[in-house]
Design a protein around this motif. Structure first.
Motif, PDB file in Angstrom:
ATOM      1  N   ARG A 182     -12.779 -16.551  15.867  1.00  0.00           N
ATOM      2  CA  ARG A 182     -13.079 -16.493  15.195  1.00  0.00           C
ATOM      3  C   ARG A 182     -13.065 -14.958  15.462  1.00  0.00           C
ATOM      4  NH1 ARG A 182     -16.684 -16.868  10.587  1.00  0.00           N
ATOM      5  NH2 ARG A 182     -15.902 -14.795   9.267  1.00  0.00           N
ATOM      6  N   GLY A 183     -12.371 -14.251  14.486  1.00  0.00           N
ATOM      7  CA  GLY A 183     -11.815 -12.899  14.860  1.00  0.00           C
ATOM      8  C   GLY A 183     -12.934 -11.322  13.716  1.00  0.00           C
ATOM      9  N   LEU A 184     -12.470 -10.534  14.186  1.00  0.00           N
ATOM     10  CA  LEU A 184     -13.191  -9.516  13.538  1.00  0.00           C
ATOM     11  C   LEU A 184     -12.596  -9.622  12.311  1.00  0.00           C
ATOM     12  CD1 LEU A 184     -13.181  -6.689  16.639  1.00  0.00           C
ATOM     13  CD2 LEU A 184     -15.039  -7.889  15.766  1.00  0.00           C
ATOM     14  N   PRO A 185     -13.719  -8.972  11.465  1.00  0.00           N
ATOM     15  CA  PRO A 185     -13.014  -8.338   9.866  1.00  0.00           C
ATOM     16  C   PRO A 185     -12.069  -7.488   9.590  1.00  0.00           C
ATOM     17  CG  PRO A 185     -15.095  -7.566  10.002  1.00  0.00           C
ATOM     18  CD  PRO A 185     -14.930  -8.437  11.396  1.00  0.00           C
ATOM     19  N   PRO A 186     -11.377  -7.671   8.522  1.00  0.00           N
ATOM     20  CA  PRO A 186     -10.917  -5.945   8.701  1.00  0.00           C
ATOM     21  C   PRO A 186     -11.582  -4.806   9.182  1.00  0.00           C
ATOM     22  CG  PRO A 186     -10.171  -7.632   6.852  1.00  0.00           C
ATOM     23  CD  PRO A 186     -11.557  -8.063   7.244  1.00  0.00           C
ATOM     24  N   PHE A 187     -10.934  -3.552   9.500  1.00  0.00           N
ATOM     25  CA  PHE A 187     -11.302  -2.218   9.239  1.00  0.00           C
ATOM     26  C   PHE A 187     -11.907  -1.852   7.865  1.00  0.00           C
ATOM     27  CE2 PHE A 187      -8.490  -0.898  12.748  1.00  0.00           C
ATOM     28  CZ  PHE A 187      -9.675  -0.541  13.536  1.00  0.00           C
ATOM     29  N   GLY A 188     -13.017  -1.948   8.710  1.00  0.00           N
ATOM     30  CA  GLY A 188     -13.803  -0.905   7.723  1.00  0.00           C
ATOM     31  C   GLY A 188     -15.379  -0.082   7.940  1.00  0.00           C
ATOM     32  N   LYS A 189     -16.184  -0.584   7.511  1.00  0.00           N
ATOM     33  CA  LYS A 189     -18.108  -0.526   7.973  1.00  0.00           C
ATOM     34  C   LYS A 189     -18.396  -1.822   8.348  1.00  0.00           C
ATOM     35  CE  LYS A 189     -20.565   3.249   5.880  1.00  0.00           C
ATOM     36  NZ  LYS A 189     -21.508   3.616   4.818  1.00  0.00           N
ATOM     37  N   MET A 242      -3.501   9.168  -1.665  1.00  0.00           N
ATOM     38  CA  MET A 242      -2.621   7.846  -0.377  1.00  0.00           C
ATOM     39  C   MET A 242      -4.348   7.974   0.224  1.00  0.00           C
ATOM     40  SD  MET A 242       1.152   9.212   0.717  1.00  0.00           S
ATOM     41  CE  MET A 242       0.781   8.663   1.253  1.00  0.00           C
ATOM     42  N   ILE A 243      -5.139   8.655   0.567  1.00  0.00           N
ATOM     43  CA  ILE A 243      -5.781   8.787   1.985  1.00  0.00           C
ATOM     44  C   ILE A 243      -7.159   8.153   0.612  1.00  0.00           C
ATOM     45  CG2 ILE A 243      -8.356  10.055   2.913  1.00  0.00           C
ATOM     46  CD1 ILE A 243      -6.027  12.145   2.700  1.00  0.00           C
ATOM     47  N   SER A 244      -7.193   8.456  -0.108  1.00  0.00           N
ATOM     48  CA  SER A 244      -8.353   7.391  -0.751  1.00  0.00           C
ATOM     49  C   SER A 244      -7.987   5.436  -1.301  1.00  0.00           C
ATOM     50  CB  SER A 244      -8.648   7.779  -2.470  1.00  0.00           C
ATOM     51  OG  SER A 244      -7.252   7.527  -3.544  1.00  0.00           O
ATOM     52  N   ARG A 245      -6.619   5.210  -1.231  1.00  0.00           N
ATOM     53  CA  ARG A 245      -6.085   3.990  -0.859  1.00  0.00           C
ATOM     54  C   ARG A 245      -6.790   3.933  -0.241  1.00  0.00           C
ATOM     55  NH1 ARG A 245      -2.289   6.753  -4.924  1.00  0.00           N
ATOM     56  NH2 ARG A 245      -0.617   5.922  -2.747  1.00  0.00           N
ATOM     57  N   ALA A 246      -6.443   3.585   0.918  1.00  0.00           N
ATOM     58  CA  ALA A 246      -6.684   3.619   2.196  1.00  0.00           C
ATOM     59  C   ALA A 246      -7.115   4.238   3.855  1.00  0.00           C
ATOM     60  CB  ALA A 246      -4.669   3.440   3.182  1.00  0.00           C
ATOM     61  N   PRO A 247      -8.139   4.691   2.485  1.00  0.00           N
ATOM     62  CA  PRO A 247      -9.463   5.325   3.521  1.00  0.00           C
ATOM     63  C   PRO A 247      -9.718   5.090   4.499  1.00  0.00           C
ATOM     64  CG  PRO A 247     -10.802   3.719   2.213  1.00  0.00           C
ATOM     65  CD  PRO A 247      -9.474   3.484   1.724  1.00  0.00           C
ATOM     66  N   ALA A 303     -11.886   3.148  18.496  1.00  0.00           N
ATOM     67  CA  ALA A 303     -12.535   4.060  18.233  1.00  0.00           C
ATOM     68  C   ALA A 303     -12.176   5.296  17.497  1.00  0.00           C
ATOM     69  CB  ALA A 303     -12.041   4.312  20.270  1.00  0.00           C
ATOM     70  N   HIS A 304     -10.737   5.124  17.310  1.00  0.00           N
ATOM     71  CA  HIS A 304     -10.418   6.320  16.373  1.00  0.00           C
ATOM     72  C   HIS A 304     -10.774   5.985  15.126  1.00  0.00           C
ATOM     73  CE1 HIS A 304      -6.661   8.969  15.913  1.00  0.00           C
ATOM     74  NE2 HIS A 304      -6.576   8.523  15.108  1.00  0.00           N
ATOM     75  N   VAL A 305     -10.600   4.790  13.900  1.00  0.00           N
ATOM     76  CA  VAL A 305     -11.499   5.505  13.122  1.00  0.00           C
ATOM     77  C   VAL A 305     -12.813   5.641  12.943  1.00  0.00           C
ATOM     78  CG1 VAL A 305     -12.066   3.463  11.099  1.00  0.00           C
ATOM     79  CG2 VAL A 305      -9.486   3.511  12.422  1.00  0.00           C
ATOM     80  N   ASP A 355       6.184   5.792   6.182  1.00  0.00           N
ATOM     81  CA  ASP A 355       4.751   6.372   6.901  1.00  0.00           C
ATOM     82  C   ASP A 355       3.472   7.052   5.977  1.00  0.00           C
ATOM     83  OD1 ASP A 355       3.999   5.545   9.549  1.00  0.00           O
ATOM     84  OD2 ASP A 355       3.127   7.355   9.341  1.00  0.00           O
ATOM     85  N   PRO A 356       2.325   6.214   5.440  1.00  0.00           N
ATOM     86  CA  PRO A 356       1.860   6.706   5.124  1.00  0.00           C
ATOM     87  C   PRO A 356       1.226   8.084   6.171  1.00  0.00           C
ATOM     88  CG  PRO A 356       1.241   4.365   4.862  1.00  0.00           C
ATOM     89  CD  PRO A 356       2.267   4.742   6.133  1.00  0.00           C
ATOM     90  N   LYS A 357       0.662   8.113   7.037  1.00  0.00           N
ATOM     91  CA  LYS A 357       0.768   9.274   7.649  1.00  0.00           C
ATOM     92  C   LYS A 357       1.411   9.974   8.013  1.00  0.00           C
ATOM     93  CE  LYS A 357      -0.207  10.418  12.546  1.00  0.00           C
ATOM     94  NZ  LYS A 357      -0.897   9.922  14.235  1.00  0.00           N
TER      95      LYS A 357
END
Length: 896
Positions: free
Chosen positions: A333-340, A545-550, A365-367, A511-513
Motif C-alpha cells: 500500500r502506498g502513501l496517500p496523495p499530498f496533503g496533511k 492558482m495556489i488555492s487550486r493546488a495548495p 520535506a519541501h511541502v 509550469d504552474p510554479k
C-alpha cells in the motif's frame, strides 16, 4: 429564592445568548436545546443565562451528572426534598411534587429550567422535564453533547417544534484573539492568534489549555507589551491530556484501535477501518463526534477535534502502532496523495521503522516546511540516506532551519550548499534560500542580485545544456530569471523587471510554479509603475492558482499574498484588501504563521491609509513587536516610519520622535520602495511636529528621487503626503502623474490635484466625496477644508454650510487625529484670537452687550466680529455657531 450571580456573556456567544433569551421570552416557544462537544462553553453559557433570566423569570439551574445517571429522578433530587418515599414510587406524585416546588419558589413568576449536560439525564428525569415543558409549566434551556443520550425525550421536543435547536459553533479568529488577550492581560500577535485558532479549532476549553501550556513552556513570551509565539509549544497540557484519556478509556478495544489508527495516520478512508473493527464501531465513533468526515472528501475521516488526534498518538505504544499500521496499510500500500494526511502518514511510517524512498522524503520535506511544519520537514530531510540525495536533503534541512532559527547564523553555510549541489534543481533551491537569507540579514537588493548572478554562472559552467524540450538546466535558468526579477523589484527597478518578465509570461509557460512567480513579480512591478489594476489582476491570478493546488504551490503562498495585499492597499482598494486579510486569517496549514509579522504590518498600514489611526495603533505596536524578533521580509523600517506618522497625526509627539529615531538607527531599510516611502512618512511626521521649510524640502527631494528611479507609485505617495502637509509646489506633477495611473486612488488624487490647481471648490467637493466613499478619510477631510476656504473666499455661504456639515462628519470619523486635524482641517483655524474669544463667549450664551462689556468694546464691534466669524465658518446665524465651532477632534473642548 436567592438570585444567581451574574456572569459576563462568554466571548463569541452574544448572538446565541440573545436568541436563547428570546426563545424563553416568546409566548409561542417552550425554550431551546443547544448541542456542543466537550469544551465548547455550554456550562459557561448556562451560568450566564441563569443570571440574566432573573430579569423576567425565576431560573432553576440543574447540573446533570454522569454519577446520577442510573438513579431514577437522580438529577432532580435537589428539587424533591419535600417528596416522601411513597411519592417517589409514582411518577405522577413526583411530577406533582416538582410542580409544587416550582410554584412555591417562583411566587407566581415564570419558571425557566436550565439543564447543563442534559445528555446525562436519567430517563425518568428526562421524561418528567419533557412533561413539564409540554404542559407549559416551565420553559427549558437544555445543553447537551452531540452523543446518544440515555433518553431522547428532550431531543424529540426539538423534532416536534416545541424546542428550538441550536449548535454551538467554534469561536472565530477574532473571538480567539479576544479570549487570548483577556486571559493574558495584553495584546497578542497575529501569528500567535492564528496558531491558537488552528490548534484549538475555536474550542474555548482547548484554547485556554493550549494558551496556558504555551505560557508555561515559554513558547509564548511577552515582548514590547505584546505576547509573541517564538516557537510551537512542545507536548500537550497534562490536564487536557487527562480529559482525553478519560474519554478514550470508556471506549471498547476495537473503537480505541480505530481511533488510534486514524490519529496515527492523520486521515484514513472509511473503508480501511473495517480491518480494525465492525461497521457498528465506526458508526458509533462518527455519531459521538470523535471521528469526522473531511469536508473536502467524505470518504476520508479524521479525529475530531484534531487536538484529540495529537493526544491519542501519544497514548499508542510503539509496538501497537506498528501492528495497527500493518493491519491498515496491508502489503504494497502506498502513501496517500499530498496533503496533511500524507505528511502524517509519513511520520507514522518513520516511527514504525518503515523504509521510505529518498525522493518521497525530499518532496515531503519541501511541502512540510512550506505548510508551517518545518519540524517535520527537517525530520524527513534527515531521514534521507542515499549519497546522491544528500545535497538536496541538506538544502531542505536548511530551509526548515531558516524558518525555525536566526537567518544570520546561516549566512556562511547557505552558500556552501550552492557549491555542494550536484544538479541544477538543488543549485537553484540553494540559491533561492541564499537570496532569502542574504536579504533577511542585510536588507539589501544588491545581495540578492549577487546571488542571482552567482546562480547564472553556476548553471552556465557546471552543467551541460541538452538540446530539445525544457530540461532541468533550462528550467533552472527560468528560475534564475525569476530570481533576478525579484532582485530588480527589491531595488525598485520596476521597468527592467517588466522587460524581463512580460516576454516570459507572453511565451505561454505552462509550469504552474514558474507562472505563479512570474505573475507575482510582474504584478508587483506593474503596481510600482502605476498600473495597479493590471498588477492586481496578475497577483490575484497567482493566488487563485495556489488555492487550486495548495500543497504543490504552498511555498509561494506568503510571497504572493503579501504582494497582492500591498498592491490593494497602495492603490486604494481598501475594502478588497480587508476582505483578503479576513479570508486568510484562518488559512489552514500554510506558512502564514511564520509571516504573521508582515501580515500584521500590512493590516496596520491599511488602517493608517484609511485614516483610522486609533484602530491602527495597537496593530502597529503588535506588528513592530513581532518584527523586532523576526523580520525575514525586512518590513520593520517601513512599519516604524508609518507608526511615527500615525503617532504624529494623533498628537503623540514623544512616541513619534522615538519611532523616527529607531527608523533612522536601522542599518538597513529593506526594499527600495518601502525604504523611500518610509523616509517620506518620517519627514511628514516631522512636518506635523515641527513645520519647517527643511522638512518640506526633504519631502520634495524624496519625490524627485522616486521620479528619477522610475518608482512612480512611490512618487505618487510622496506627492500626496506633501500636499497634505500644505506644500502645493508639486501639485501639477501629481495631477500629471495620476492622470495616467490605474485604479480608484489615482482617480481621486487626479481630481484632488486638479481642484487645487484650478481652485475650483465644486471640484474639490467631488474629490472629497470620492475620497470618503473610498475610505481615504485623511484626504477627504483635507479636501473639505480646502473647499470650505474656497467657498468662503467666493462669499458662497450656502455652499459653505453644506461643506461644513461634511467636514464635521468626516472629522468625526478620523480616529484620534488631533495632530493632523489641528494642522489641516480644523474649521476654526482661520479665526483670529479675538474672533475665537468672542465666538466662545457667544457659544456659552453671552449676549452681544455682555460680550462688549466683558471685552470693553462697543456692541457694534462685537456685531462686526460675529459677521466675520459667520462668514469664515460658513454659517448665517448665532444658533448655528455652537455646532460649527465644535472641536473636530471630538474632545469637546472650547478653550482658546
Amino acid at each position: 429564592m436567592a438570585r444567581a450571580p451574574r456572569e459576563p456573556v462568554p466571548v463569541g456567544r452574544n448572538d446565541l445568548a440573545d436568541e436563547l433569551l428570546a426563545s424563553v421570552k416568546d409566548r409561542m416557544s417552550s425554550g431551546a436545546i443547544v448541542y456542543g462537544s466537550i469544551g465548547m462553553g455550554k456550562s459557561a453559557l448556562a451560568r450566564y443565562l441563569a443570571g440574566t433570566v432573573q430579569d423576567f423569570a425565576v431560573p432553576f439551574l440543574l447540573h446533570a451528572g454522569v454519577g446520577m445517571a442510573d438513579v431514577p429522578y437522580g438529577a432532580l433530587t435537589p428539587w424533591l426534598s419535600a417528596a416522601s418515599a411513597a411519592d417517589m414510587e409514582s411518577s405522577v406524585s413526583v411530577l406533582r411534587a416538582l410542580v409544587l416546588y416550582f410554584r412555591t419558589q417562583s411566587a407566581g413568576r415564570p419558571v425557566v429550567v436550565i439543564v447543563d449536560d442534559a445528555h446525562a439525564l436519567d430517563p425518568d428525569s428526562s421524561h418528567l422535564l419533557a412533561q413539564l415543558v409540554t404542559a407549559g409549566t416551565v420553559k427549558l434551556l437544555a445543553f447537551a453533547r452531540k452523543v446518544p443520550g440515555r433518553s431522547e425525550e428532550l431531543s424529540s421536543l426539538s423534532e416536534d417544534g416545541l424546542l428550538s435547536r441550536f449548535d454551538l459553533q467554534s469561536l472565530s479568529f477574532e473571538d480567539v484573539r479576544k479570549v487570548c488577550e483577556v486571559g493574558l492581560g495584553g495584546r497578542i500577535s497575529q501569528g500567535a492568534s492564528a496558531y491558537f485558532t488552528g490548534e484549538s479549532e475555536g474550542n474555548p476549553l482547548f484554547l485556554r489549555s493550549i494558551l496556558d501550556h504555551a505560557v508555561r513552556t515559554e513558547a509564548l513570551v511577552l515582548s514590547d507589551e505584546t505576547w509573541i509565539l517564538t516557537a510551537k509549544p512542545d507536548g500537550v497540557d497534562p490536564g487536557l491530556s487527562d480529559l482525553v484519556v478519560s474519554v478514550i478509556r470508556q471506549l471498547p478495544d476495537a473503537q480505541r484501535d480505530i481511533l488510534g489508527a486514524v490519529a496515527l495516520a492523520g486521515e484514513l478512508p472509511v473503508t480501511d477501518l473495517s480491518a480494525l473493527g465492525e461497521e457498528e464501531d465506526v458508526r458509533t465513533l462518527l455519531e459521538s463526534g470523535l471521528l469526522l468526515p473531511l469536508p473536502s472528501d467524505n470518504s476520508l475521516v479524521a479525529c475530531h477535534p484534531p487536538l484529540y488526534g495529537r493526544i491519542v498518538r501519544t497514548l499508542v505504544p510503539a509496538a501497537r502502532s506498528a501492528v495497527l499500521r500493518e493491519r491498515v496499510m496491508g502489503v504494497g500500500r502506498g502513501l496517500p496523495p499530498f496533503g496533511k494526511g500524507r505528511i502524517q502518514h509519513l511520520r507514522w511510517a518513520l516511527d514504525c521503522g518503515a523504509t521510505v524512498d529518498d525522493p518521497v522524503l525530499l518532496d515531503a520535506a519541501h511541502v512540510a516546511t512550506d505548510r508551517s511544519d518545518p519540524e517535520s520537514g527537517s525530520r524527513f530531510a534527515g531521514a534521507v540516506r542515499g549519497v546522491g540525495s544528500m545535497p538536496a536533503a541538506a538544502v531542505e534541512t536548511a530551509r526548515a532551519q531558516f524558518l525555525l532559527g536566526q537567518p544570520v547564523l546561516m549566512e556562511t553555510s547557505v552558500f556552501s550548499l550552492m557549491e555542494a549541489a550536484k544538479d541544477p534543481e538543488t543549485l537553484t533551491a540553494a540559491a533561492v534560500l541564499a537570496a532569502r537569507v542574504a536579504f533577511a540579514v542585510h536588507g539589501s537588493a544588491k545581495d540578492v542580485q549577487a546571488v542571482a548572478r552567482r546562480l547564472d554562472q553556476g548553471l552556465a559552467t557546471r552543467f551541460d545544456d541538452p538540446a530539445g524540450a525544457m530540461g532541468s538546466v533550462e528550467y533552472a535558468r527560468s528560475e534564475a530569471r525569476l530570481l533576478s526579477s525579484f532582485a530588480l523589484n527589491l531595488a525598485g527597478r520596476y521597468v527592467e523587471a517588466e522587460q524581463l518578465l512580460r516576454p516570459f509570461l507572453e511565451a505561454g509557460i505552462s509550469d504552474p510554479k514558474l507562472t505563479v512567480l512570474a505573475c507575482s513579480f510582474l504584478g508587483e512591478a506593474l503596481g510600482g509603475t502605476g498600473r495597479g489594476t493590471e498588477g492586481r489582476n496578475l497577483t490575484a491570478r497567482a493566488l487563485a492558482m495556489i488555492s487550486r493546488a495548495p500543497y504543490a504551490l504552498a511555498e509561494f503562498q506568503s510571497l504572493t499574498l503579501t504582494r497582492h495585499l500591498s498592491l490593494l492597499i497602495h492603490t486604494g482598494e481598501f475594502a478588497e484588501a480587508e476582505a483578503v486579510l479576513r479570508g486568510h486569517q484562518d488559512d489552514e496549514g500554510d506558512c502564514l504563521f511564520y509571516s504573521a509579522g508582515t501580515l500584521s504590518a500590512l493590516e496596520a498600514i491599511l488602517e493608517v491609509r484609511r485614516g483610522r489611526f486609533h484602530s491602527a495603533a495597537p496593530l502597529l505596536s503588535t506588528a513592530i513587536a513581532t518584527l523586532r524578533l523576526s523580520d525575514r521580509d525586512v518590513v520593520l523600517p517601513y512599519v516604524l516610519a508609518v507608526a511615527s506618522w500615525a503617532a504624529a497625526a494623533m498628537g503623540e509627539k514623544a512616541r513619534s520622535r522615538s519611532l523616527a529615531g529607531e527608523f533612522a538607527g536601522l542599518s538597513h531599510t529593506g526594499a527600495s520602495a518601502f525604504s523611500l516611502i518610509g523616509k517620506a512618512h518620517v519627514a511628514a511626521a516631522m512636518v506635523l511636529l515641527e513645520p519647517t521649510v527643511e522638512h518640506l524640502a526633504h519631502l520634495a527631494d524624496l519625490a524627485g528621487t522616486a521620479r528619477e528611479s522610475e518608482m512612480w507609485a512611490c512618487e505618487k505617495d510622496v506627492l500626496e503626503m506633501s500636499l497634505l502637509c500644505g506644500d502645493e509646489r508639486q501639485v501639477e506633477r501629481l495631477a500629471q502623474l495620476t492622470y495616467s495611473f490605474e485604479g480608484i486612488e489615482a482617480k481621486i488624487l487626479s481630481e484632488y490635484a486638479e481642484a487645487v490647481l484650478t481652485k475650483d471648490p465644486a471640484r474639490m467637493e467631488r474629490a472629497g466625496d470620492l475620497a470618503e466613499n473610498s475610505q481615504k478619510q485623511t484626504l477627504s477631510v483635507d479636501a473639505a477644508a480646502r473647499a470650505l476656504r474656497l467657498y468662503a473666499a467666493g462669499g458662497d455661504h450656502a455652499a459653505q454650510r453644506g461643506v461644513l456639515r461634511a467636514l464635521r462628519r468626516r472629522t468625526g470619523m478620523m480616529e484620534r487625529a488631533d495632530g493632523l486635524l489641528g494642522g489641516s482641517a480644523d474649521q476654526v483655524r482661520d479665526l483670529t484670537a479675538r474672533e475665537r474669544e468672542i465666538a466662545l463667549l457667544a457659544v456659552n450664551g453671552e449676549s452681544n452687550r455682555a460680550i462688549a462689556d466683558r471685552l470693553t468694546v462697543s456692541a457694534r464691534t462685537v456685531e462686526g466680529h460675529l459677521y466675520r466669524i459667520y462668514s469664515k465658518l460658513g454659517i448665517s446665524r448665532r444658533e448655528e455657531l455652537a455646532a460649527a465651532f465644535e472641536a473636530p477632534s471630538g474632545t469637546g473642548s472650547h478653550s482658546p
